[in-house]
Enzyme design. Structure first.
Site, mmCIF file in Angstrom:
data_model
loop_
_atom_site.group_PDB
_atom_site.id
_atom_site.type_symbol
_atom_site.label_atom_id
_atom_site.label_comp_id
_atom_site.label_asym_id
_atom_site.label_seq_id
_atom_site.Cartn_x
_atom_site.Cartn_y
_atom_site.Cartn_z
ATOM 1 N N GLU A 1 0.935 -1.200 -0.097
ATOM 2 C CA GLU A 1 0.255 -0.059 0.086
ATOM 3 C C GLU A 1 0.957 1.339 -0.017
ATOM 4 O O GLU A 1 1.843 1.165 0.553
ATOM 5 C CB GLU A 1 -0.950 0.016 1.316
ATOM 6 C CG GLU A 1 -1.791 1.374 1.260
ATOM 7 C CD GLU A 1 -2.770 1.324 2.519
ATOM 8 O OE1 GLU A 1 -3.880 1.816 2.307
ATOM 9 O OE2 GLU A 1 -2.426 0.512 3.544
ATOM 10 N N LYS B 1 -9.693 1.859 -2.621
ATOM 11 C CA LYS B 1 -10.141 1.467 -1.086
ATOM 12 C C LYS B 1 -11.395 1.544 -0.714
ATOM 13 O O LYS B 1 -11.884 2.713 -0.823
ATOM 14 C CB LYS B 1 -9.117 2.103 -0.341
ATOM 15 C CG LYS B 1 -9.034 1.627 0.935
ATOM 16 C CD LYS B 1 -7.970 2.270 1.789
ATOM 17 C CE LYS B 1 -7.874 1.655 3.286
ATOM 18 N NZ LYS B 1 -6.635 2.135 3.875
ATOM 19 N N CYS C 1 -5.593 -2.879 2.758
ATOM 20 C CA CYS C 1 -5.706 -2.542 4.148
ATOM 21 C C CYS C 1 -6.949 -2.747 4.963
ATOM 22 O O CYS C 1 -7.253 -3.979 5.240
ATOM 23 C CB CYS C 1 -4.834 -1.279 4.224
ATOM 24 S SG CYS C 1 -3.991 -1.030 5.872
#
Length: 271
Positions: free
Chosen positions: A40, A109, A150
């Protein structure tokens, strides 16, 4: 097939990050990796104060480099994530490139990292970032792959949807910190793997104690039995593992939870 996770040391110099990332991708390919993944925020320091300064359009400088090195090495390259600017909004975005250099997927995301653990860590991605609104999957000759970034790994329903859609490998570039990393990083991966009988890979930046946000590191691969089969330390490194889809099929045959779900009583669906 061989999977390689590039746990990159990320500096404040974007050009240097790109150069070193591409060098490690070439190294992974030379050692037989057919699928390579970056962490990331691999081209920029991680933090709300950096996202706007480092943000790019897609296609742009960073994704062009990823496309070129994927084609040069003839691999599938999961480009970690970069801050993306589009229409005046910023996103935390993962791009995937195939062996011909074409972009196969773009994942923004979905779940923004807004947390407050008193006395330990407070962080609010939504101060600068907008959330993505879609699931992201891509096909390889080996298996179908689902993508998250994440914080997305904390949401079990997302992984379940990917499993329902036929994904056998879930990849999460991520940057857990020194509070959430030791507590939940491996636990979440093992949970997602066992729940859905899939391989789960997470790719973190290397730990930099001097950074404003200190990443946990420990990029990891977990098999469908919930076993950790590859794991990095905190330093910059490349982790390799062989993904055995025959083993995945055997586990699903031995414990057939996918066919035993009570769809008459419950379900998880895409809106």
């Amino acid at each position: 097939f061989r999977l390689a996770l590039v746990q990159l040391h990320v500096s404040a110099a974007k050009a240097d990050n790109l150069k070193r990332a591409c060098g490690l991708v070439r190294e992974a390919s030379a050692k037989g990796a057919k699928v390579v993944a970056l962490p990331e925020c691999f081209n920029s320091p991680y933090g709300t104060q950096f996202f706007k300064e480092y943000a790019e359009k897609i296609p742009g400088e960073s994704t062009q480099k990823l496309s070129e090195v994927a084609k040069e090495c003839s691999i599938y390259l999961i480009g970690g994530s970069i801050p993306e600017e589009d229409g005046g909004k910023l996103y935390n975005t993962c791009t995937v490139f195939g062996p011909d250099g074409a972009m196969l997927a773009k994942h923004r995301k979905v779940h923004l990292f807004d947390i407050n653990v008193p006395g330990k860590i407070q962080f609010k991605e939504s101060e600068t970032l907008s959330p993505g609104n879609s699931f992201s999957m891509f096909d390889t000759p080996y298996c179908k792959v689902g993508l998250g970034i994440c914080y997305d790994i904390r949401f079990a329903e997302m992984a379940q949807i990917y499993g329902q859609k036929g994904c056998q490998l879930l990849i999460y570039p991520g940057a857990f910190n020194l509070t959430t990393g030791p507590a939940h990083w491996e636990l979440l991966q093992r949970g997602r793997a066992v729940d859905n009988q899939v391989y789960v890979a997470t790719i973190s930046p290397a730990r930099d104690e001097k950074a404003s946000y200190v990443a946990w590191g420990h990029s990891t691969v977990v098999n469908p039995w919930g076993e950790v089969i590859a794991k990095a330390g905190a330093e910059e490194t490349v982790v390799y593992t062989d993904i055995d889809l025959k083993k995945l099929a055997e586990i699903r045959q031995q414990i057939p939870i996918l066919s035993q779900k009570r769809h008459d009583l419950y379900g998880v669906e895409i809106k």
